[in-house]
Every structure is written in C-alpha cells, then in structure tokens.
Design an enzyme around this catalytic site. Sequence first.
Site, mmCIF file in Angstrom:
data_model
loop_
_atom_site.group_PDB
_atom_site.id
_atom_site.type_symbol
_atom_site.label_atom_id
_atom_site.label_comp_id
_atom_site.label_asym_id
_atom_site.label_seq_id
_atom_site.Cartn_x
_atom_site.Cartn_y
_atom_site.Cartn_z
ATOM 1 N N CYS A 211 18.904 9.936 48.164
ATOM 2 C CA CYS A 211 18.150 10.915 49.149
ATOM 3 C C CYS A 211 16.700 10.077 49.276
ATOM 4 O O CYS A 211 15.990 9.938 50.319
ATOM 5 C CB CYS A 211 17.798 12.314 48.711
ATOM 6 S SG CYS A 211 19.153 13.285 48.738
ATOM 7 N N ASP B 8 -14.746 -12.709 36.689
ATOM 8 C CA ASP B 8 -13.262 -12.387 35.996
ATOM 9 C C ASP B 8 -12.546 -12.121 37.210
ATOM 10 O O ASP B 8 -11.247 -11.986 36.703
ATOM 11 C CB ASP B 8 -13.387 -11.587 34.871
ATOM 12 C CG ASP B 8 -14.107 -11.918 33.751
ATOM 13 O OD1 ASP B 8 -14.054 -13.034 33.430
ATOM 14 O OD2 ASP B 8 -14.718 -11.119 32.977
ATOM 15 N N ASP C 83 -11.676 -12.696 28.210
ATOM 16 C CA ASP C 83 -12.930 -13.173 28.206
ATOM 17 C C ASP C 83 -13.765 -12.874 27.144
ATOM 18 O O ASP C 83 -13.497 -11.811 26.411
ATOM 19 C CB ASP C 83 -13.670 -12.384 29.443
ATOM 20 C CG ASP C 83 -14.968 -12.855 29.904
ATOM 21 O OD1 ASP C 83 -15.248 -14.018 29.948
ATOM 22 O OD2 ASP C 83 -15.717 -12.225 29.922
#
Length: 757
Positions: free
Chosen positions: A26, A647, A443
């Site tokens: 469904c 970043d 980072d």
Amino acid sequence: MKRLSDSTQIPVRQELIIDGASCASCVSKIEQALRAVTGVESAEMNFALRTVIVTGKVDSPSLIKAVEAIGYGAKSSNAASDDELLDQKQIADEKYYKQLMKQVWVALGLGIPLMLYGLAGGPMTVVTLQERMLWLAIGLICAGIMYFAGKHFYIGAWKSFVNHSANMDTLIALGTGTAWLYSMVVVLAPTILPEMARHIYFEATAMIIGLINLGLALEVKARGRTSDAIKRLIGLQAKTARIVREVNGKSQEFDIAIEQVQRDDIVRVRPGEKIAVDGIVIQGTSHIDESMLTGEPMPVAKAEHDTVAAGTLNKSGSLLYKATHVGKDTALAHIINMVKQAQNSKPPIGRLADTISSYFVPSIMIIAIVSALTWLNYGPEPSIAFAVISATTVLIIACPCALGLATPMSVMVGVGKAAEFGILIRNGAALQTASKVTAMVLDKTGTITQGAPTVTDVVIADATYAERELLSLVAGIESGSEHPLAQAIVDFSLQKNIAPAAVSEFEAIAGHGVSGVYQEQQVIFGNQALMMQHNIALNDFVAQAQKLAEQGKTPMYLAVDQKLTAVIAVADAIKADSIAAIKRLKASGLRVVMLTGDNRATATAVAKKVGINEVFSDVQPEDKADKVAQLQAQGEIVAMTGDGINDAPALALANVGFAIGTGTDIAIESADITLMRGSLHGLSDAILVSKATLANIKQNLFGAFIYNVAGIPVAAGVLYPFYGLLLNPVVAGAAMALSSLTVVSNANRLRLLKHKY
C-alpha cells in the site's frame, strides 16, 4: 511585483493522514500516486504512523484526490501545532484500538468455541438435516462477524480490485471468503461434494479475522510509543512567557501565551522556569540546564551577550533577554521538525522492502492458485477440500503486514533514541550510511578544540614598537575579520584595555591573513606564506615560530611597511573529552583524519596530543571538499565533522556530514547529522545508534519474512507427501499476527540502547 496568487506556488511540506493502508505494498502505491501529481517533488509515507509527508507546489485537494483514486482515504492535517497533531493522532489511535478490540472479541467469541469443539472431536461435517440447520445458523452468524469485524478487509480488497492492484486485504478477503463460501456450499448443497470433503471451516474464518485484528490492535498500541521522542520535545516548550513592555511610560511585566511572543520582545525568566523562546541575555547571570536539548548534564553559565534556547531550564538567577527567534523559528522547533522529518523518511533498505512487497502479493496469489489446482488434480481425496485448505492457508500466511512495519518502526525508535542522546538525524539515508562509515575526518578548530583560542605569546621583532602598540595595531586590523583567531586577538587586547587602532582599507586574504593601512603605512598580518608573497624577510624568527608551532600554537607574523615587527602566537585549547572520544572512534575501527588550515607543525602537535596519526594541514577552505573526495577515491566511506562556514562544502560532499551544534547555521544545514553537544563522543553515539537501528531493521525484515517463507511451502503442501503436514488456516492467521507482534516488540528494544562510555 509578485502577484498574490504566486504565493500558492511556493514549495511547501504537507502532511496527509492516510486511511485504509494495510501493508507495505500500500505504501509504494500511495507514494507512486502522489509523486505522479503535477508539482509534487517528493512523497514519503510512514506506514507505522499512517501519515505521508508531501513536498511540492500543489494544493491539498489534488493530493487527497490522487490517494482516493487508488482506493485509499486521505485527509489533510489541520492541526495548528505539533502538539495538537499528536493529540489528534493519539485520540484517533485510541478510538481505532477500542474498535479493533471489539472486533477481536466478537470474532474470537465464535471462533474459539468452534475450534475447541473441533479439537475435542466434535463433528465438523454435515450429515443430518438437524446438523445442516445448526451449521446454517452458525454460517449466518459468521457472515455477520465477517461484516462487523472484517468488513475493512473486504472493502480494501474491493478497492484494490477496482484499481487493478492487490494488497494484504486482498489476501485476507480471498482466504477467509473462500473458507466461508466453501463451508456454505457444504451446508446448502452437500451432495455436490464427496462425503469426505463435507468439512466446515467457519471457525477458520472467524479465528483468522479475530487474530489478524488482534495483531493490528497490538500494532496500534505499540506504535503510539514511537512518538515518545516527539512528545518529550514538545513537552519542553513553555506555555507562557513573562514579557517586559513599556505601558504609559512605565515598565510592566505580564504573562502572555507563547504564540504571542514577538521578535525583539524583552522576556524575563525566573529561577526554575523554562526559557520561552530563543534569545540573547541583556541583563543578569544564571546557570541554564541544556541537557534536554544537548544531552550535556552540567548546567551552562549565562551572562550578558550569551544566547539562550527555548525549552532549556533556568536553574538559579533571574535573566532578562531579547527574543531573537520565536514560534517555528526557535532551535527547539527546528529540532522537532528535524526529528519528525527523519522519522518519516526511509533508509534505502526500507525502499527495498517496499519494492519487494509490491511484487509479493501478486506472486502469492499465483502460488495459491497453483497450489489449489495441484491439489485438485493430483491430491488425495477429498481433493477439493485439500485445494481449499491449501489456497486459503497460503493466502493468509503470506499477508505482508509485518513487512510494512519492519523499517518505519525501527527508524522512528532509533531517531528518537538519537534525539535523547543530543543527536539530530536529518533523514533515513544518513541513518543507514552512518553505520557503514570507514573514515572520520575531523576539522580542528571548534571541533577537536574549543574554537575559542587565546593569545599565548607576543615576540617583538622590531624594538621600536611596544607590546601594547603592536596589540592595538593587530586588534585594529583583525576587527574586520570573522576568523576565530582574529576574534581571539581582539578579545585579548580588550581584556588588557587596549583599544584597537584605526585601520583602513581592510582586506581579508583567504587562507593567509589580512592587510590594511594604518597612518599611511601598509600593515600585513598572517602566515608565513603571506610574508613570502610580499618578500618580507623573516630571518631567525622562522625558527622561533617553528618552536611555537611544535607546542600546538599557531604563529602569525605582523609586518609594517615591508618590515617584520612581531610574531604573535595563538592557541586553541583542546576540548576536555576530545582525546577520549577520538580513542573511542579509533577503537571502533575507524580511520581518523584531522583536517585544518593550520601549518604542518601546529597541526601535527595538536594531532599528536589527541592521538591522531593522519593529518591534512595547510588546507585552504575551498580545498577541504577535495580532501574528502580524495579519501572517497581510495574507497573510504567518509564522514566529515565540522562547525564552520568553510566546512559546509566538505560536509555536503561527504557520505555523511556531522555538524557540531554549537557551530554555524550554514554548517548545520549542510550536514546530515547534527551533534547538539560540542563533544565528539556524539560521533560514536550516532554510529552506535545507526548500527543498532540497521541491525534492528534487518532483524525485523527477517521476522516479517520468516513466517511467510517458512509457512508458504508447508501451506502449499510441499511437506505433505513426506510428513503428512498441511498447515491449518487458523495457525496461518496466528502466525501472521505473531509476525507483526515480533516486529513491533523488536523495534521497541532499541529504547534500551545505552551510551558505551
């Protein structure tokens, strides 16, 4: 000027509540129908909640019409708030549960006595006229039960038939209908059947309807718990806010509903009260418990200029703050929206289940027909009875209702558990991919370190300048920069009551430093590469800078009129738990890489302190994404973690992007997963939740399929020639209900997941 009517063409997210969806097949039909509507960009259905999120330039009536056209019901959620929507769903679920339980007891009220009668040796056949009349009465009662307790199956099957498709309702309707019709033929015209084939199966019809409804009821009861994470988040919201406003020239305080708070309103929060909306403190000091959002247990000190977030708890002092984000714009509102969106999304493994189920139902119907024909033509007498039993049992046991629950139940609980850990997962794909990560790129600034560096050394190269004069000059030129190191120098100077010098013609040189003009003298401040570009002699100061770098400090050179005047070193303290968190990442088998714009010596010193062996240093902002691509080219599945604007490209390119929640909005928007705490332990926690959820989904898929796969051959009669084993339709119905219960119970085990540090 944009016309008023154009506003309807802005892409929006709409939530539809679906009625009549009974299995995974469904889901795929509804999603396909909605995606076919002009203007729809995406449609994701959550089978566990029976809701679908649609994004695109389309109105609700068109969406509802598309769903109704394929035989299902739909209505637009008209809730004014998330809280109201959950209340609506809870009320609807409670009503549906009570209705299902009534149907269960009515169906089993007939089925259980008949089944016990048969097990006790009572004749389930028709011989005498008296028996015919008795069984006719029972058959009519059974028909009434089929209408009262099972009409939703038959209506759903008819709608699917009209729309040239098949679903779980089709299998149930065919199975129970066949058993009832066969039994009525035995009662009304027994002579057309061999005497051995005159067996009654009314108990199978009633028991199957009762057991399947019981499975649905248990599912409804259990799925209510999957919204617990959302309910808890919504419960964090304050109901009222104390506003400070000028009335007739006098400052007055009064409480208003949270919905009435406007941006820039002044809000007072007293000890023990919740922060009503996001804002900036303008008066007072206090400690705020932010654990409900970040998972950080220790209260955070707040003073003037600090930010506060809606839903957090004021522990001690009284604060006045200016509202900056209200209503749907608060951090808490965004978190609630992200959790809802993630819970509604599907990981790739879930889409596979939907695809399989769309072929599963038609395949089962073919198997049932082939099985019936085989028994009819080659089976022992009474062959017609065996054919009916086989076909009915195949249809019943193959119902894939549990398959539709397997993925969404796990995703909803897993995403909710992640939110409890202070981890916001944006979508199902990120949830799945996080479990496969092989390389973690971190980072440095603001991720491994505090992101709040401070000046540690001032080495004077030109004796004609005093330290205060140099700091004034550097603070003046860095005042126009947004770099964390620049802010550290400005803050350090202000702490020493040194006013920034008036520097003009400011220019930021990406990845290198800054330049400007002071009293008609050119001033340059930055790294060694910048000095080399301007042919500035550094002499013995290169060695001094190298020693500073080896200590984990970042040395920067100041030159005035082409002459070196000073070397200023700045250090960013490593976060208290970074070393332990990185050790935990490495222990899990991940390749951990540090990525930074710092020079090699500084980067290596920091990496050594935290236990990282692989470093990408001197990386320009625009090159960070290239380093991620480089690792991907080596066959790594890369996760990138960062907190800054520079970043964002790397976060977007990585297989999974992790944003530190204390970072910038752009980084958070570019990431797949946001860590509301500043701690890197959140990375391991996120991967832990991801792996646990994916394992849970696989267990659920196995649990959903094992009953079908194991039961279908037995039901079809494959084992009958060897062991005389033919599955009973009632057992098939119980197995189908049990598969749903297995999936729901297993998904809820994720609630027991704990931190492992």
